[in-house]
Motif scaffolding. Structure first.
Motif, PDB file in Angstrom:
ATOM      1  N   GLN A   5       0.849  -1.190   0.000  1.00 48.67           N
ATOM      2  CA  GLN A   5       0.000   0.000   0.000  1.00 48.67           C
ATOM      3  C   GLN A   5       0.881   1.235   0.000  1.00 48.67           C
ATOM      4  OE1 GLN A   5      -3.099   0.165   2.947  1.00 48.67           O
ATOM      5  NE2 GLN A   5      -3.276   2.383   2.785  1.00 48.67           N
ATOM      6  N   TRP A   6       0.628   2.092  -0.951  1.00 51.11           N
ATOM      7  CA  TRP A   6       1.309   3.374  -1.009  1.00 51.11           C
ATOM      8  C   TRP A   6       0.269   4.445  -0.716  1.00 51.11           C
ATOM      9  CZ3 TRP A   6       4.939   3.568  -5.889  1.00 51.11           C
ATOM     10  CH2 TRP A   6       5.908   2.566  -5.768  1.00 51.11           C
ATOM     11  N   THR A   7       0.687   5.454  -0.004  1.00 49.00           N
ATOM     12  CA  THR A   7      -0.228   6.508   0.399  1.00 49.00           C
ATOM     13  C   THR A   7       0.193   7.831  -0.221  1.00 49.00           C
ATOM     14  OG1 THR A   7      -0.611   5.393   2.498  1.00 49.00           O
ATOM     15  CG2 THR A   7      -1.201   7.722   2.385  1.00 49.00           C
ATOM     16  N   VAL A   8      -0.779   8.531  -0.802  1.00 49.51           N
ATOM     17  CA  VAL A   8      -0.547   9.873  -1.323  1.00 49.51           C
ATOM     18  C   VAL A   8      -1.426  10.830  -0.527  1.00 49.51           C
ATOM     19  CG1 VAL A   8      -0.711  11.430  -3.303  1.00 49.51           C
ATOM     20  CG2 VAL A   8      -0.024   9.056  -3.650  1.00 49.51           C
ATOM     21  N   ASP A   9      -0.800  11.797   0.094  1.00 48.66           N
ATOM     22  CA  ASP A   9      -1.528  12.853   0.791  1.00 48.66           C
ATOM     23  C   ASP A   9      -1.471  14.101  -0.077  1.00 48.66           C
ATOM     24  OD1 ASP A   9      -2.200  11.472   3.234  1.00 48.66           O
ATOM     25  OD2 ASP A   9      -0.076  11.599   3.753  1.00 48.66           O
ATOM     26  N   VAL A  10      -2.607  14.756  -0.245  1.00 45.38           N
ATOM     27  CA  VAL A  10      -2.670  15.988  -1.016  1.00 45.38           C
ATOM     28  C   VAL A  10      -3.035  17.120  -0.064  1.00 45.38           C
ATOM     29  CG1 VAL A  10      -3.755  17.205  -2.942  1.00 45.38           C
ATOM     30  CG2 VAL A  10      -3.356  14.738  -3.102  1.00 45.38           C
ATOM     31  N   TYR A  11      -2.177  18.125  -0.018  1.00 42.20           N
ATOM     32  CA  TYR A  11      -2.379  19.281   0.841  1.00 42.20           C
ATOM     33  C   TYR A  11      -2.692  20.482  -0.055  1.00 42.20           C
ATOM     34  CZ  TYR A  11       0.118  16.179   3.992  1.00 42.20           C
ATOM     35  OH  TYR A  11       0.513  15.096   4.733  1.00 42.20           O
ATOM     36  N   ILE A  12      -3.758  21.199   0.263  1.00 43.68           N
ATOM     37  CA  ILE A  12      -4.194  22.319  -0.572  1.00 43.68           C
ATOM     38  C   ILE A  12      -4.275  23.576   0.282  1.00 43.68           C
ATOM     39  CG2 ILE A  12      -6.085  23.226  -1.985  1.00 43.68           C
ATOM     40  CD1 ILE A  12      -6.809  20.279  -2.596  1.00 43.68           C
ATOM     41  N   THR A  13      -3.706  24.660  -0.246  1.00 43.05           N
ATOM     42  CA  THR A  13      -3.802  25.955   0.414  1.00 43.05           C
ATOM     43  C   THR A  13      -4.274  26.991  -0.600  1.00 43.05           C
ATOM     44  OG1 THR A  13      -1.473  26.462  -0.047  1.00 43.05           O
ATOM     45  CG2 THR A  13      -1.970  25.446   2.080  1.00 43.05           C
ATOM     46  N   GLU A  14      -4.999  27.970  -0.091  1.00 40.61           N
ATOM     47  CA  GLU A  14      -5.490  29.048  -0.943  1.00 40.61           C
ATOM     48  C   GLU A  14      -4.987  30.377  -0.404  1.00 40.61           C
ATOM     49  OE1 GLU A  14      -9.723  28.861  -1.325  1.00 40.61           O
ATOM     50  OE2 GLU A  14      -9.687  26.717  -1.771  1.00 40.61           O
ATOM     51  N   ASP A  15      -4.620  31.258  -1.340  1.00 38.81           N
ATOM     52  CA  ASP A  15      -4.176  32.600  -0.987  1.00 38.81           C
ATOM     53  C   ASP A  15      -4.701  33.541  -2.069  1.00 38.81           C
ATOM     54  OD1 ASP A  15      -2.935  34.811   0.089  1.00 38.81           O
ATOM     55  OD2 ASP A  15      -0.953  34.311  -0.697  1.00 38.81           O
ATOM     56  N   GLY A  16      -5.804  34.185  -1.784  1.00 41.21           N
ATOM     57  CA  GLY A  16      -6.421  35.061  -2.775  1.00 41.21           C
ATOM     58  C   GLY A  16      -6.906  34.246  -3.967  1.00 41.21           C
ATOM     59  N   ASP A  17      -6.431  34.597  -5.154  1.00 40.06           N
ATOM     60  CA  ASP A  17      -6.826  33.886  -6.376  1.00 40.06           C
ATOM     61  C   ASP A  17      -5.923  32.697  -6.686  1.00 40.06           C
ATOM     62  OD1 ASP A  17      -8.938  35.621  -6.789  1.00 40.06           O
ATOM     63  OD2 ASP A  17      -7.793  36.957  -8.092  1.00 40.06           O
ATOM     64  N   ASP A  18      -4.947  32.416  -5.837  1.00 37.81           N
ATOM     65  CA  ASP A  18      -4.010  31.313  -6.061  1.00 37.81           C
ATOM     66  C   ASP A  18      -4.349  30.122  -5.169  1.00 37.81           C
ATOM     67  OD1 ASP A  18      -2.671  32.975  -7.787  1.00 37.81           O
ATOM     68  OD2 ASP A  18      -0.998  33.372  -6.434  1.00 37.81           O
ATOM     69  N   THR A  19      -4.309  28.949  -5.768  1.00 34.54           N
ATOM     70  CA  THR A  19      -4.477  27.700  -5.026  1.00 34.54           C
ATOM     71  C   THR A  19      -3.234  26.859  -5.277  1.00 34.54           C
ATOM     72  OG1 THR A  19      -6.871  27.773  -5.323  1.00 34.54           O
ATOM     73  CG2 THR A  19      -5.913  25.660  -4.681  1.00 34.54           C
ATOM     74  N   ARG A  20      -2.634  26.364  -4.220  1.00 31.64           N
ATOM     75  CA  ARG A  20      -1.434  25.528  -4.331  1.00 31.64           C
ATOM     76  C   ARG A  20      -1.730  24.157  -3.743  1.00 31.64           C
ATOM     77  NH1 ARG A  20       2.495  28.803  -5.906  1.00 31.64           N
ATOM     78  NH2 ARG A  20       2.358  31.000  -5.412  1.00 31.64           N
ATOM     79  N   ALA A  21      -1.187  23.140  -4.392  1.00 29.99           N
ATOM     80  CA  ALA A  21      -1.349  21.780  -3.892  1.00 29.99           C
ATOM     81  C   ALA A  21       0.009  21.103  -3.838  1.00 29.99           C
ATOM     82  CB  ALA A  21      -2.296  20.993  -4.794  1.00 29.99           C
ATOM     83  N   ARG A  22       0.147  20.241  -2.858  1.00 37.23           N
ATOM     84  CA  ARG A  22       1.354  19.431  -2.702  1.00 37.23           C
ATOM     85  C   ARG A  22       0.895  17.999  -2.524  1.00 37.23           C
ATOM     86  NH1 ARG A  22       4.250  18.420   2.224  1.00 37.23           N
ATOM     87  NH2 ARG A  22       2.756  19.814   3.202  1.00 37.23           N
ATOM     88  N   ALA A  23       1.374  17.103  -3.382  1.00 36.76           N
ATOM     89  CA  ALA A  23       1.040  15.681  -3.305  1.00 36.76           C
ATOM     90  C   ALA A  23       2.284  14.931  -2.844  1.00 36.76           C
ATOM     91  CB  ALA A  23       0.581  15.166  -4.662  1.00 36.76           C
TER      92      ALA A  23
END
Length: 85
Positions: A5-23
């Motif tokens: 089993q491999w696990t992928v966590d996705v973290y999402i942050t928003e700052d104004g009109d920008d959305t960033r994700a880290r997988a």
């Protein structure tokens, strides 16, 4: 046969009109591999956060796939040893 089993966590942050994700992929055998993605809302578009989340997350997962492929390619080269002549 052993199941893995491999696990992928996705973290999402928003700052104004920008959305960033880290997988972040974690396995038992390798250190973490991380992909990143960004989505920017056009100021004339309606603010629908889910769309930014989806775009940023998909871009982070795409980047993760490329980085994981690079890890596998490097492992192959390391294990191949010197070329026979």
């Amino acid at each position: 046969m052993e199941a893995k089993q491999w696990t992928v966590d996705v973290y999402i942050t928003e700052d104004g009109d920008d959305t960033r994700a880290r997988a972040v992929l974690r396995t038992r055998d390798t250190s973490a591999v991380t992909g990143r993605g960004v989505a920017r809302r056009n100021p004339v578009d309606r603010p629908i956060p889910e769309i930014g989340d989806e775009l940023a997350a998909s871009r982070a997962l795409e980047d993760l796939a490329i980085r994981l492929h690079d890890v596998a390619s490097d492992d192959i080269v390391d294990l191949a040893g010197p070329l026979a002549r």
